[in-house]
Design an enzyme around this catalytic site. Structure first.
Site, PDB file in Angstrom:
ATOM      1  N   HIS A   1       0.032   2.439  10.500  1.00  0.00           N
ATOM      2  CA  HIS A   1       0.419   3.720  11.103  1.00  0.00           C
ATOM      3  C   HIS A   1      -0.640   4.786  10.831  1.00  0.00           C
ATOM      4  CE1 HIS A   1       4.763   3.012  12.209  1.00  0.00           C
ATOM      5  NE2 HIS A   1       4.482   1.917  11.529  1.00  0.00           N
TER       6      HIS A   1
ATOM      7  N   GLU B   1      -0.259   3.931   6.063  1.00  0.00           N
ATOM      8  CA  GLU B   1      -0.595   5.120   6.852  1.00  0.00           C
ATOM      9  C   GLU B   1      -2.080   5.358   6.596  1.00  0.00           C
ATOM     10  OE1 GLU B   1       1.732   6.871   8.590  1.00  0.00           O
ATOM     11  OE2 GLU B   1       3.570   5.929   7.841  1.00  0.00           O
TER      12      GLU B   1
ATOM     13  N   GLU C   1      -0.652   6.646  17.165  1.00  0.00           N
ATOM     14  CA  GLU C   1      -1.305   6.404  15.873  1.00  0.00           C
ATOM     15  C   GLU C   1      -2.297   5.274  16.107  1.00  0.00           C
ATOM     16  OE1 GLU C   1       1.968   5.945  13.132  1.00  0.00           O
ATOM     17  OE2 GLU C   1       2.816   7.875  13.755  1.00  0.00           O
TER      18      GLU C   1
ATOM     19  N   HIS D   1       3.677   3.188  16.725  1.00  0.00           N
ATOM     20  CA  HIS D   1       3.710   4.529  17.300  1.00  0.00           C
ATOM     21  C   HIS D   1       2.447   4.656  18.138  1.00  0.00           C
ATOM     22  CE1 HIS D   1       6.458   5.639  13.755  1.00  0.00           C
ATOM     23  NE2 HIS D   1       7.185   5.442  14.846  1.00  0.00           N
TER      24      HIS D   1
HETATM   25 ZN   LIG Z   1       3.948   5.894  12.541  1.00  0.00          ZN
END
Ligand SMILES: [Zn+2]
Ligand SMILES: *[C@@H]1O[C@H](CO)[C@@H](O)[C@H](O)[C@H]1NC(C)=O
Ligand SMILES: *[C@@H]1O[C@H](CO)[C@@H](O)[C@H](O)[C@H]1NC(C)=O
Ligand SMILES: *[C@@H]1O[C@H](CO)[C@@H](O)[C@H](O)[C@H]1NC(C)=O
Ligand SMILES: *[C@@H]1O[C@H](CO)[C@@H](O)[C@H](O)[C@H]1NC(C)=O
Ligand SMILES: *[C@@H]1O[C@H](CO)[C@@H](O)[C@H](O)[C@H]1NC(C)=O
Ligand SMILES: *[C@@H]1O[C@H](CO)[C@@H](O)[C@H](O)[C@H]1NC(C)=O
Length: 577
Positions: free
Chosen positions: A211, A300, A99, A96
């Site tokens: 992420h 994350e 990110e 992404h």
């Molecule tokens: Zn992501």
């Protein structure tokens, strides 16, 4: 002798200091923190490669929609020739585009590893034993469309998605979704196709997908067959191993391990099953596990997706130990070689852990890696054309890699032993294995003779043969293809098609004659020899005895002078153009 005056100095300064304080680690990259854009990152990686030959290799595995390279920096002490059984590890960040922490952490990690090699023992060991690939950005276009300081995705997910407005972490094939039309790759984004190809074609063992927007480690499966948006745990056959892998990262991350780093978050020990958190269809993590040997976990890293650069040194501190520990986990379990009795590598064999519904397959060098938690396991290997190996008991201990090799025996094949389908007692074949003895075939067949020969066999065996031309040579000769099968005229679903091409170089003639003999052999034995009957019943065979009939006609029997003939062939072609 000359060293004498120097040694006492060295004892005082060098040994004295190294014994009392550890070597300071290189972390200069933390000075003046900022995010590198695509061009800066490209230049840095090129420089790291040039200045560290043998240790660093820059790869591009494909391009983004806007033609930016998808860089992957390989780091290993033997980077030009991976040592046998050295496992491959990868981190993929910035899938992404907005990110951004993981992206910059990959730059830091690269420099940390390279500049501390040979100085910090842990780093040296890691690079000696692990083939590390760092991909700072899987979505470089998205990154360029994103803005520093933006904690949430922009309107319409500009930056998060790729240039075509596709969320790359929803673009992979999904195990629970109906198959799309076409091949596995049809209709997918260039970034996705590049990653899919990379994942499937290289023997990666372990992977982290970095992420942002939360602080948690999320493990497979990401999807369920239940089609609920959340709160259903979707267990993979390696559930416990994945949990432990996720914990390895979370436990070493001061914020992640608490599980409540961001508002409205409460993850037990900082980890979660992907689908339990929320369902992701078409994610990369599940794709790794379902379609390759690689185990991937998603991390994350920060509540804010694209925090200001001044946060970066703190983020490095938060993640450093976690990043290193997770890489070291690639050595958990069992590895070894699967070979034939003659010592050759067995490719694409299955290595099976009894009772565990997930196999790993061998690499093109016969290597396998089976990540496992400590315990006792029963294992065996098997491959197409081989008998399964014996089952062995393998013990996996914490912090060690168990080595277990397998040797496979070929399945016995009836080599030329035919079973006569007729009830006759005498050997019906001549010394060459033909039913109809005919010494006149042992001569070179020129184009006209070859054509007559093929027409003869087609006329004699119309039910199992087809003769057609697939085109013409420069001089107008037919490129004859002789098809043999019990279904010569059409493809039958599930029945494989096989071809032999002879005489591509006009002066290399043995293959041409061999295919003519093969035609006689197969036709005559059909319905007589069980092996050949089975072969023609299960396979559609295409034989092109001469791909270069013009070259053949100007070649001379007994001639060994390839170069001269080659020139002649070229000259002959010129005359006709
Ligand atoms: Zn992501
Ligand atoms: C790579 O290393 C192997 C031994 O591990 C050696 O046999 C092979 O020749 C090497 N290949 C190259 C290209 O250096
Ligand atoms: C790393 O490999 C080098 C070269 O083979 C060797 O000299 C060194 O001792 C190894 N270090 C560690 C920590 O494995
Ligand atoms: C693993 O391999 C064995 C042997 O080839 C096979 O029988 C089994 O079905 C495979 N298991 C899975 C989950 O693919
Ligand atoms: C496995 O094979 C490798 C490569 O030939 C060899 O170095 C190793 O000693 C073998 N290990 C065992 C346990 O047989
Ligand atoms: C070829 O096929 C025809 C029609 O099916 C059949 O009558 C004939 O017996 C077959 N001939 C041979 C040699 O198998
Ligand atoms: C081959 O196929 C024919 C029908 O096409 C069948 O009659 C025969 O039994 C088969 N023979 C073998 C050995 O498979």
């Amino acid at each position: 002798m000359y060293l004498l005056p120097i040694i006492p100095l060295c004892v005082i300064f060098c040994v004295g200091t190294t014994l009392s304080t550890p070597v300071p680690e290189y972390e200069k990259f933390l000075e003046n923190p900022r995010y590198l854009n695509y061009d800066e990152l490209t230049n840095l990686f090129r420089k790291l490669e040039t200045e560290n030959t043998g240790l660093v290799k820059l790869h591009t595995i494909g391009r983004s929609v806007k033609n930016r390279e998808l860089w992957a920096l390989e780091i290993n002490s033997n980077v030009n020739n991976r040592t046998l059984l050295t496992p491959m590890f990868k981190y993929v960040a910035n899938m992404h585009g907005d990110e951004a922490i993981g992206r910059q952490l990959m730059v830091y990690l690269a420099e940390y590893l390279i500049y501390n090699y040979g100085k910090v023992e842990r780093v040296t060991r890691l690079m000696n034993t692990t083939d590390i690939f760092l991909m700072p950005s899987m979505n470089p276009d998205g990154f360029e469309n994103s803005e520093e300081g933006q904690c949430e995705s922009k309107d319409r997910y500009v930056g998060r998605e790729n240039e075509n407005h596709v969320d790359l972490n929803r673009d992979f094939p999904d195990q629970f979704e109906p198959q799309r039309a076409g091949t596995l790759l049809s209709g997918r984004q260039p970034e996705t196709i590049a990653l899919m190809t990379w994942i499937i074609s290289r023997p990666f063992v372990l992977s982290g997908n970095l992420h942002g927007g939360a602080v948690v480690a999320s493990y497979p499966f990401d999807d369920t067959s239940a089609h609920r948006t959340c709160c259903v745990e979707s267990r993979s056959p390696d559930h416990d191993l994945f949990k432990k892998l996720a914990l390895t990262y979370a436990e070493n991350h001061q914020l992640m391990k608490k599980g409540d780093a961001c508002s409205n978050e409460n993850f037990d020990k900082g980890i979660t099953n992907g689908a339990y958190w929320y369902e992701v269809k078409g994610g990369m993590q599940d794709f790794n596990y379902i379609h390759s040997n690689c185990f991937e976990v998603t991390f994350e890293l920060s509540c804010c997706k694209f925090p200001f650069a001044k946060e970066l040194p703190q983020e490095w501190k938060n993640n450093k130990e976690a990043l290193l520990s997770f890489m070291e986990a690639v050595h958990w379990g069992v590895k070894g070689l699967v070979r034939t009795e003659g010592g050759d590598a067995v490719l694409d064999g299955d290595v099976v852990v009894v009772g565990l519904g997930h196999n790993v397959t061998t690499s093109n060098r016969g290597e396998y890696w089976r990540m496992l938690l400590p315990g006792k396991y029963e294992m065996y290997a098997v491959a197409y054309g081989f008998l399964p190996s014996e089952r062995v008991t393998v013990v996996v201990e914490e912090g060690k890699t168990t080595i277990q090799n397998f040797t496979l025996k070929h399945e016995p094949v009836e080599q030329g032993n035919f079973k006569d389908l007729r009830s006759v007692d005498t050997d019906p074949f001549d010394e060459y294995g033909f039913v109809i003895h005919d010494n006149s075939i042992f001569k070179h067949h020129n184009y006209d003779e070859l054509t007559r020969y093929l027409q003869f066999y087609h006329t004699m065996y119309p039910n199992i043969t087809k003769l057609h031309s697939i085109g013409k040579s420069v001089q107008g000769r037919e490129l004859w293809v002789f098809v043999i099968s019990n279904t010569p005229n059409e493809h039958v679903a599930g029945k494989p098609e096989f071809k032999y091409i002879g005489n591509m170089h006009g002066n290399e003639v043995v293959g041409r004659e061999m295919l003519l003999y093969l035609i006689k052999y197969l036709c005559e034995r059909y319905g007589i020899d069980e092996r050949i009957t089975k072969l023609l019943n299960t396979t559609r065979i295409h034989l092109l005895p001469s791909m270069n009939p013009d070259g053949y006609e100007i070649s001379k029997e007994g001639n060994k002078h390839y170069m001269i003939l080659n020139v002649m062939i070229t000259e002959a072609n010129k005359c006709f153009f």
